[in-house]
Design an enzyme around this catalytic site. Structure first.
Site, PDB file in Angstrom:
ATOM      1  N   GLN A  76      47.497  35.269  43.740  1.00 50.04           N
ATOM      2  CA  GLN A  76      46.428  34.424  43.216  1.00 50.04           C
ATOM      3  C   GLN A  76      46.913  33.699  41.957  1.00 50.04           C
ATOM      4  O   GLN A  76      47.383  34.328  41.016  1.00 50.04           O
ATOM      5  CB  GLN A  76      45.188  35.274  42.904  1.00 50.04           C
ATOM      6  CG  GLN A  76      43.981  34.469  42.483  1.00 50.04           C
ATOM      7  CD  GLN A  76      43.455  33.552  43.588  1.00 50.04           C
ATOM      8  OE1 GLN A  76      43.311  33.962  44.735  1.00 50.04           O
ATOM      9  NE2 GLN A  76      43.171  32.306  43.241  1.00 50.04           N
ATOM     10  N   ASP A  89      49.625  30.851  52.175  1.00 51.79           N
ATOM     11  CA  ASP A  89      49.011  29.837  51.310  1.00 51.79           C
ATOM     12  C   ASP A  89      49.657  28.466  51.530  1.00 51.79           C
ATOM     13  O   ASP A  89      49.107  27.446  51.125  1.00 51.79           O
ATOM     14  CB  ASP A  89      49.196  30.231  49.833  1.00 51.79           C
ATOM     15  CG  ASP A  89      47.896  30.641  49.170  1.00 51.79           C
ATOM     16  OD1 ASP A  89      46.822  30.356  49.743  1.00 51.79           O
ATOM     17  OD2 ASP A  89      47.951  31.232  48.071  1.00 51.79           O
ATOM     18  N   LYS A 109      38.254  36.687  49.401  1.00 51.27           N
ATOM     19  CA  LYS A 109      39.307  36.649  50.427  1.00 51.27           C
ATOM     20  C   LYS A 109      39.413  38.006  51.129  1.00 51.27           C
ATOM     21  O   LYS A 109      39.519  38.074  52.354  1.00 51.27           O
ATOM     22  CB  LYS A 109      40.647  36.245  49.793  1.00 51.27           C
ATOM     23  CG  LYS A 109      40.665  34.778  49.386  1.00 51.27           C
ATOM     24  CD  LYS A 109      41.845  34.394  48.508  1.00 51.27           C
ATOM     25  CE  LYS A 109      41.683  32.949  48.036  1.00 51.27           C
ATOM     26  NZ  LYS A 109      42.722  32.513  47.103  1.00 51.27           N
TER      27      LYS A 109
END
Ligand code: NAP
Length: 289
Positions: A104, A127, A60
């Site tokens: 994460q 997200d 990412k």
């Protein structure tokens, strides 16, 4: 070109090629923003040393750099307290150089993942996991879409697939893939069936489908005999087969012979997920204009 026809007939929806197109657009728009004094910024927070998570966050951060986005990677020991993590999120919420925050998952067991997700400011929830984002999707209001289902929709768009009146079957009902996927298909006027581990006759469902999205996490959940000729098959699964090779939920070689279009693994939904994270981060920064 992000889709190619093969001798077997199925169009292969190439996630790498489509990602390259979309990332080039992100780069162009990021440059335009920079010219106006805003550099889109993503904060990636990793707690603990889960090996898969380390690979994901590295990818990412690299994708951000390649697309001209600013990113910071914050790594913390597995024994970080929940309070300390919430305090870091609060600081990032207030940091004007950060337009997107990603923690994460999974977080270590002593930390409540829901509390962490809800601590992220909805306007930085790139997200798309915050309840505000999920609620916005449910009622059709603007908000951040979860990256994986968003990427799947882009893949359908890339082959100009008209979902109106089509029967879509989603296998899997997780909050991050299955459920939002079903909502997005519904928004495009498909008739949607959601299957899960309690579904009695999965094959009877999938055989009716014009579009199948497999998001289970098990090898060969979808085999050739379960697919109507010409159906579009999106494979979200990421698994290792007996030889340790990365594969999806779909028996790719078998199903591509009957499907109208299909996404491969690797090179399908995976790269699209990171791409949509870049798009969400960019759009978060663009909202400041
Ligand atoms: P998850 O939370 O474990 O959900 C899996 C879903 O599959 C559950 O709803 C479960 O049903 C259902 N299921 C399990 N066995 C089934 C069966 N035999 N028949 C029908 N449904 C069944 O997983 P997830 O987070 O949604 O992820 C799914 C897969 O996608 C995983 O392989 C994951 O690694 C992959 N993934 C890939 C990307 C990407 O970028 N490519 C992104 C996210 C996830 P119940 O609800 O009844 O338990």
């Amino acid at each position: 070109m992000s889709a190619t026809s093969t001798s077997s007939g199925a169009t292969i929806i190439d996630g790498n090629a489509l990602s390259a197109q979309l990332r080039a657009d992100v780069m162009r728009r990021a440059q335009a923003l920079k010219a106006r004094g805003i550099t889109p910024g993503l904060a990636v927070v990793l707690v603990g040393d889960n090996p898969a998570s380390q690979v994901y966050v590295r990818n990412k951060v690299k994708a951000c750099a390649d697309a001209g986005l600013h990113s910071v990677l914050e790594r913390y020991e597995a024994d970080m307290t929940e309070a300390a993590l919430l305090a870091r999120i609060d600081a990032l919420n207030k940091d004007p150089s950060i337009h997107g925050i990603l923690v994460q998952l999974p977080v270590p067991k002593h930390i409540d993942a829901n509390k962490v997700i809800e601590a992220i400011a909805p306007e930085k929830d790139v997200d798309g996991f915050h309840i505000a984002s999920a609620g916005a999707l449910m009622v059709g209001q603007p908000g951040f879409l979860p990256c994986t289902p968003y990427g799947c929709m882009k893949m359908l768009e890339s082959i100009s697939y008209d979902l109106r009146g089509k029967h879509a079957v989603v296998i899997g009902r997780s909050n991050i893939v299955g459920k939002p996927m079903a909502m997005l298909l519904l928004q495009k006027n498909a008739t949607v069936t959601i299957c899960h581990s309690g579904t009695k006759d999965l094959k009877a469902m999938t055989l009716q489908a014009d579009v199948i999205v497999a998001a289970v996490g098990k090898v060969n959940v979808l085999t050739t005999d379960m697919v109507k000729p010409g159906a579009v098959v999106i494979d979200v699964g990421m698994n290792r087969n007996d030889q340790g090779k990365l594969c999806g939920d779909v028996d790719y070689e078998g199903v591509r012979a009957v499907a109208g279009a299909i996404t491969p693994v690797p090179g399908g939904v995976g790269p699209m997920t990171i791409t949509m994270l870049l798009v969400n981060t960019l759009e978060s920064a663009e909202r400041l204009l």
